[in-house]
Design an enzyme around this catalytic site. Sequence first.
Site, PDB file in Angstrom:
ATOM      1  CB  SER A 102       1.183   0.251  -6.692  1.00  5.33           C
ATOM      2  OG  SER A 102       1.285  -1.084  -7.124  1.00  5.33           O
ATOM      3  CE1 TYR A 155       0.686  -1.967  -1.488  1.00  6.17           C
ATOM      4  CE2 TYR A 155       0.001  -2.298  -3.763  1.00  6.17           C
ATOM      5  CZ  TYR A 155       0.930  -1.839  -2.841  1.00  6.17           C
ATOM      6  OH  TYR A 155       2.096  -1.252  -3.285  1.00  6.17           O
TER       7      TYR A 155
HETATM    8  P1  NAD Z   1       8.927  -0.402   2.709  1.00  4.28           P
HETATM    9  O1  NAD Z   1       8.230  -1.413   3.552  1.00  4.28           O
HETATM   10  O2  NAD Z   1      10.350  -0.619   2.326  1.00  4.28           O
HETATM   11  O3  NAD Z   1       8.812   1.048   3.376  1.00  4.28           O
HETATM   12  C1  NAD Z   1       7.587   1.530   3.866  1.00  4.28           C
HETATM   13  C2  NAD Z   1       7.872   2.529   4.971  1.00  4.28           C
HETATM   14  O4  NAD Z   1       6.584   2.954   5.504  1.00  4.28           O
HETATM   15  C3  NAD Z   1       8.658   1.920   6.101  1.00  4.28           C
HETATM   16  O5  NAD Z   1       9.747   2.770   6.465  1.00  4.28           O
HETATM   17  C4  NAD Z   1       7.633   1.777   7.230  1.00  4.28           C
HETATM   18  O6  NAD Z   1       8.188   1.869   8.532  1.00  4.28           O
HETATM   19  C5  NAD Z   1       6.678   2.923   6.925  1.00  4.28           C
HETATM   20  N1  NAD Z   1       5.359   2.704   7.509  1.00  4.28           N
HETATM   21  C6  NAD Z   1       4.624   1.551   7.476  1.00  4.28           C
HETATM   22  N2  NAD Z   1       3.496   1.702   8.200  1.00  4.28           N
HETATM   23  C7  NAD Z   1       3.508   2.972   8.701  1.00  4.28           C
HETATM   24  C8  NAD Z   1       2.625   3.708   9.546  1.00  4.28           C
HETATM   25  N3  NAD Z   1       1.494   3.162  10.024  1.00  4.28           N
HETATM   26  N4  NAD Z   1       2.927   4.977   9.858  1.00  4.28           N
HETATM   27  C9  NAD Z   1       4.087   5.535   9.398  1.00  4.28           C
HETATM   28  N5  NAD Z   1       4.967   4.881   8.604  1.00  4.28           N
HETATM   29  C10 NAD Z   1       4.688   3.611   8.269  1.00  4.28           C
HETATM   30  O7  NAD Z   1       7.989  -0.253   1.421  1.00  4.28           O
HETATM   31  P2  NAD Z   1       8.320   0.349  -0.014  1.00  4.28           P
HETATM   32  O8  NAD Z   1       8.439  -0.789  -0.950  1.00  4.28           O
HETATM   33  O9  NAD Z   1       9.388   1.363   0.053  1.00  4.28           O
HETATM   34  O10 NAD Z   1       6.893   1.022  -0.308  1.00  4.28           O
HETATM   35  C11 NAD Z   1       6.710   2.416  -0.267  1.00  4.28           C
HETATM   36  C12 NAD Z   1       5.458   2.747  -1.074  1.00  4.28           C
HETATM   37  O11 NAD Z   1       5.654   2.327  -2.417  1.00  4.28           O
HETATM   38  C13 NAD Z   1       4.190   2.039  -0.569  1.00  4.28           C
HETATM   39  O12 NAD Z   1       3.082   2.906  -0.660  1.00  4.28           O
HETATM   40  C14 NAD Z   1       4.035   0.899  -1.544  1.00  4.28           C
HETATM   41  O13 NAD Z   1       2.703   0.513  -1.679  1.00  4.28           O
HETATM   42  C15 NAD Z   1       4.566   1.541  -2.827  1.00  4.28           C
HETATM   43  N6  NAD Z   1       4.994   0.589  -3.834  1.00  4.28           N
HETATM   44  C16 NAD Z   1       5.978  -0.314  -3.568  1.00  4.28           C
HETATM   45  C17 NAD Z   1       6.353  -1.210  -4.555  1.00  4.28           C
HETATM   46  C18 NAD Z   1       7.433  -2.241  -4.346  1.00  4.28           C
HETATM   47  O14 NAD Z   1       7.552  -3.121  -5.193  1.00  4.28           O
HETATM   48  N7  NAD Z   1       8.233  -2.171  -3.303  1.00  4.28           N
HETATM   49  C19 NAD Z   1       5.726  -1.184  -5.808  1.00  4.28           C
HETATM   50  C20 NAD Z   1       4.739  -0.239  -6.030  1.00  4.28           C
HETATM   51  C21 NAD Z   1       4.387   0.649  -5.034  1.00  4.28           C
END
Ligand code: NAD
Length: 253
Positions: free
Chosen positions: A135, A148
């Site tokens: 991120s 985080y």
């Molecule tokens: P999201 O919440 O849409 O999806 C996350 C997924 O992880 C979900 O399907 C959830 O069920 C699963 N998950 C959560 N806890 C879990 C566990 N204990 N065991 C197994 N699965 C689990 O989130 P996203 O935005 O798609 O984020 C995905 C990755 O991208 C994360 O690592 C997040 O930090 C990173 N990220 C997101 C953003 C953003 O703006 N959305 C920006 C930078 C980085």
Amino acid sequence: MSGVDHNDLGGRVALVTGGAGGIGLACVRALAEAGAKVHVVDIDRDAAERAANEVGGWAHPVDLTDAETVGKLPAEVDILVNNAGFQHVAALPDFPPEQFARIQALMVTAPFLLIRRTLPHMYARGWGRIVNMSSVHGLRASPFKVAYVTAKHALEGLSKVAALEGAEHGVTSNCVSPGYVRTALITGQLAAQAAEHGLEPDEVVAEVLLRRAAIKQLIDPADVAALVTWLCGRHSGHVTGASLSMDGGWTAG
Ligand code: NAD
């Protein structure tokens, strides 16, 4: 167009954590579209099964904070995408220690255990791709996100060590570091942030979330997935130990 498929992943097996939703689901779709067979690992059983059925892959409904369960996931994987994560927002003095520990378990320890578990197969085949979903918060800090920011900075370090050790075995390891992407992780925060700041949800996006980004738009998950897929494709063999930003110019400032 040359007609050459630069991302032909036919014959490759991928494992995507958090693959049932958001960025992870976009990665599952993009990798499958490029020809890979995909293991979808997610705590959300129904959504994991839907995603796996959609792409003809396999669903693994597990909680990745449970190390014993992680030890039972497939080890014969050519492409590992460490993506699962969640956010908890609180000031340091109030930050719940159990949330801090859970975030490290999911976003640092599980990636470590999965890399450790899948490397022998990648080494044996002389080819592997590890993509760690970091991120902008792997490179920059923000207040109120201590667990985080700590976890993403740790993931950046883990990814670099895997890159150095994997190099002689044909294995690359990289971080992809997005700014704000339009997923449940973000849209779920909008109403609370709007109330806290006395703004409309759209104003929260531009004035709070994207204050430090030059491009004032949320990123499409498919764009992140395209970068992940490129990192697994034909022309990325010399990209390793890197953190590829897709942050609308945030870290340029
Ligand atoms: P999201 O919440 O849409 O999806 C996350 C997924 O992880 C979900 O399907 C959830 O069920 C699963 N998950 C959560 N806890 C879990 C566990 N204990 N065991 C197994 N699965 C689990 O989130 P996203 O935005 O798609 O984020 C995905 C990755 O991208 C994360 O690592 C997040 O930090 C990173 N990220 C997101 C953003 C953003 O703006 N959305 C920006 C930078 C980085």
